[in-house]
Design an enzyme around this catalytic site. Sequence first.
Site, short mmCIF file in Angstrom:
data_model
loop_
_atom_site.label_atom_id
_atom_site.label_comp_id
_atom_site.label_asym_id
_atom_site.label_seq_id
_atom_site.Cartn_x
_atom_site.Cartn_y
_atom_site.Cartn_z
N GLY A 187 0.82 -1.21 0.00
CA GLY A 187 0.00 0.00 0.00
C GLY A 187 0.85 1.25 0.00
N ALA A 188 1.89 1.26 -0.86
CA ALA A 188 2.83 2.39 -0.86
C ALA A 188 2.53 3.39 -1.96
CB ALA A 188 4.26 1.88 -0.98
N SER A 189 1.38 3.27 -2.61
CA SER A 189 1.03 4.19 -3.70
C SER A 189 0.60 5.55 -3.18
CB SER A 189 -0.08 3.59 -4.56
OG SER A 189 -1.17 3.23 -3.75
N ARG A 190 0.27 5.63 -1.89
CA ARG A 190 -0.14 6.93 -1.33
C ARG A 190 -0.09 6.86 0.21
NH1 ARG A 190 -6.72 7.57 -2.00
NH2 ARG A 190 -7.30 6.05 -0.42
N ASN A 222 1.34 -2.47 5.37
CA ASN A 222 0.67 -1.18 5.57
C ASN A 222 -0.69 -1.12 4.89
OD1 ASN A 222 0.60 1.96 5.85
ND2 ASN A 222 0.48 1.56 3.64
N SER A 251 -3.53 0.04 14.47
CA SER A 251 -4.29 1.27 14.70
C SER A 251 -4.65 1.42 16.17
CB SER A 251 -5.59 1.23 13.89
OG SER A 251 -6.41 2.33 14.21
N TYR A 276 -12.90 -3.20 11.59
CA TYR A 276 -11.59 -2.54 11.50
C TYR A 276 -10.83 -2.71 12.83
CZ TYR A 276 -8.08 1.11 10.68
OH TYR A 276 -6.89 1.80 10.54
N ALA A 286 -11.28 -4.98 15.02
CA ALA A 286 -10.95 -6.42 15.17
C ALA A 286 -9.76 -6.79 14.30
CB ALA A 286 -12.16 -7.26 14.81
N LYS A 316 -7.31 -4.93 13.33
CA LYS A 316 -6.06 -4.35 13.83
C LYS A 316 -5.65 -4.98 15.17
CE LYS A 316 -5.44 -1.46 10.40
NZ LYS A 316 -4.32 -1.65 9.46
P1 NAP Z 1 -4.81 5.05 2.14
O1 NAP Z 1 -4.30 6.41 1.87
O2 NAP Z 1 -6.24 4.77 1.89
O3 NAP Z 1 -3.91 3.99 1.34
C1 NAP Z 1 -4.26 2.64 1.40
C2 NAP Z 1 -3.27 1.81 0.60
O4 NAP Z 1 -3.72 0.44 0.65
C3 NAP Z 1 -3.18 2.20 -0.86
O5 NAP Z 1 -1.84 2.17 -1.28
C4 NAP Z 1 -3.99 1.13 -1.56
O6 NAP Z 1 -3.50 0.78 -2.88
C5 NAP Z 1 -3.78 -0.08 -0.66
N1 NAP Z 1 -4.89 -1.03 -0.82
C6 NAP Z 1 -6.22 -0.78 -0.70
N2 NAP Z 1 -6.92 -1.89 -1.03
C7 NAP Z 1 -6.01 -2.84 -1.37
C8 NAP Z 1 -6.11 -4.19 -1.82
N3 NAP Z 1 -7.28 -4.79 -2.02
N4 NAP Z 1 -4.97 -4.86 -2.09
C9 NAP Z 1 -3.77 -4.26 -1.92
N5 NAP Z 1 -3.61 -3.00 -1.48
C10 NAP Z 1 -4.72 -2.30 -1.22
O7 NAP Z 1 -4.55 4.63 3.67
P2 NAP Z 1 -3.59 5.26 4.80
O8 NAP Z 1 -4.35 6.27 5.54
O9 NAP Z 1 -2.27 5.61 4.22
O10 NAP Z 1 -3.44 4.01 5.78
C11 NAP Z 1 -2.37 3.09 5.68
C12 NAP Z 1 -2.46 2.10 6.84
O11 NAP Z 1 -2.45 2.81 8.07
C13 NAP Z 1 -3.73 1.25 6.85
O12 NAP Z 1 -3.44 -0.06 7.26
C14 NAP Z 1 -4.60 1.95 7.87
O13 NAP Z 1 -5.53 1.08 8.46
C15 NAP Z 1 -3.55 2.43 8.87
N6 NAP Z 1 -4.00 3.56 9.69
C16 NAP Z 1 -4.38 4.73 9.08
C17 NAP Z 1 -4.82 5.79 9.88
C18 NAP Z 1 -5.26 7.12 9.29
O14 NAP Z 1 -5.83 7.95 10.03
N7 NAP Z 1 -5.01 7.38 8.02
C19 NAP Z 1 -4.88 5.63 11.28
C20 NAP Z 1 -4.48 4.43 11.84
C21 NAP Z 1 -4.04 3.39 11.04
P3 NAP Z 1 -4.00 1.57 -4.23
O15 NAP Z 1 -4.09 3.02 -3.83
O16 NAP Z 1 -2.93 1.29 -5.23
O17 NAP Z 1 -5.31 0.97 -4.63
#
Ligand code: NAP
Length: 250
Positions: free
Chosen positions: A10-13, A86, A142, A155, A157, A159
Amino acid sequence: MNKPTALVTGASRGIGQAIALALADAGFRVAIHYSTREAAAHKVRQQLVGSGHVCLGADLMDTKARETLFDQTLHHFKQLDVLVNNAGIFQEDELIDLTRDQWSQKWQPTIELNLTAASHLTFLAAQHMAEQGKGRIINITSRGAFRGEPRAPEYGASKAGLNAVSQSFAQAYAAKSVWVFAVAPGFVETDMAAELLNGPKGDSIRAQSPLGRVAQPQEVGNLVAYLAVDAPAYLSGAILDINGASYLRN
Ligand code: NAP
């Protein structure tokens, strides 16, 4: 000596992108995994310091695709020093309004990606790292694992499950010098959280932390780079909170 290598899912963003940047700054060759955003992944690669990085696509809902991603990473790098799980999804709903079918449709994909896929990759990496004689696995979980997610119990559960998996692997593979960590962020300013942070609840979310803000993705990226490089072996099994003191566990 070969530069160390890392696979970041999930490193695209978002947080994954920040982790890839921080690991490249620390001297790693990075496999930038994406699911749907191939062009974004290539842009991330262009931003990384150093050379030898690669973009690899896979829908991690698919069991076979996970194994292919892992095998392609090894094929490219010949070794894997760090895995960062991630990739994740988060969806909020008013539980009381859901039908039985909607509940199942809400539960299954989040558990499959956030817990099952991350655990599967943890297993594949731990086996490889054990043979290699060293390695580090960092699972992004999380704050929601600890404080309840009333609009997304699946979610919380997923994490909490991934925290438990991380600790179990830390115990199982310690004798092989494979160190396993979990990182549990509170809100981070990414696309995943944008709707909430930009909506009517945004100010109250920022006020949850005495810092009066949410985390920046680089703050999580830098913590992961520390765990990948400098963290002592004796920290293995730890779950590191990075939530701006918004939720203090006992
Ligand atoms: P995000 O911006 O939505 O990015 C999610 C990433 O996961 C994207 O690179 C996406 O790939 C990939 N992904 C989604 N569905 C997928 C699938 N079916 N197969 C493979 N990859 C998939 O999320 P983020 O906010 O950076 O969060 C990253 C991590 O941190 C997650 O595990 C999230 O639960 C955790 N987290 C986030 C927060 C927050 O507030 N943001 C807080 C606590 C924990 P594509 O874009 O290429 O589709």
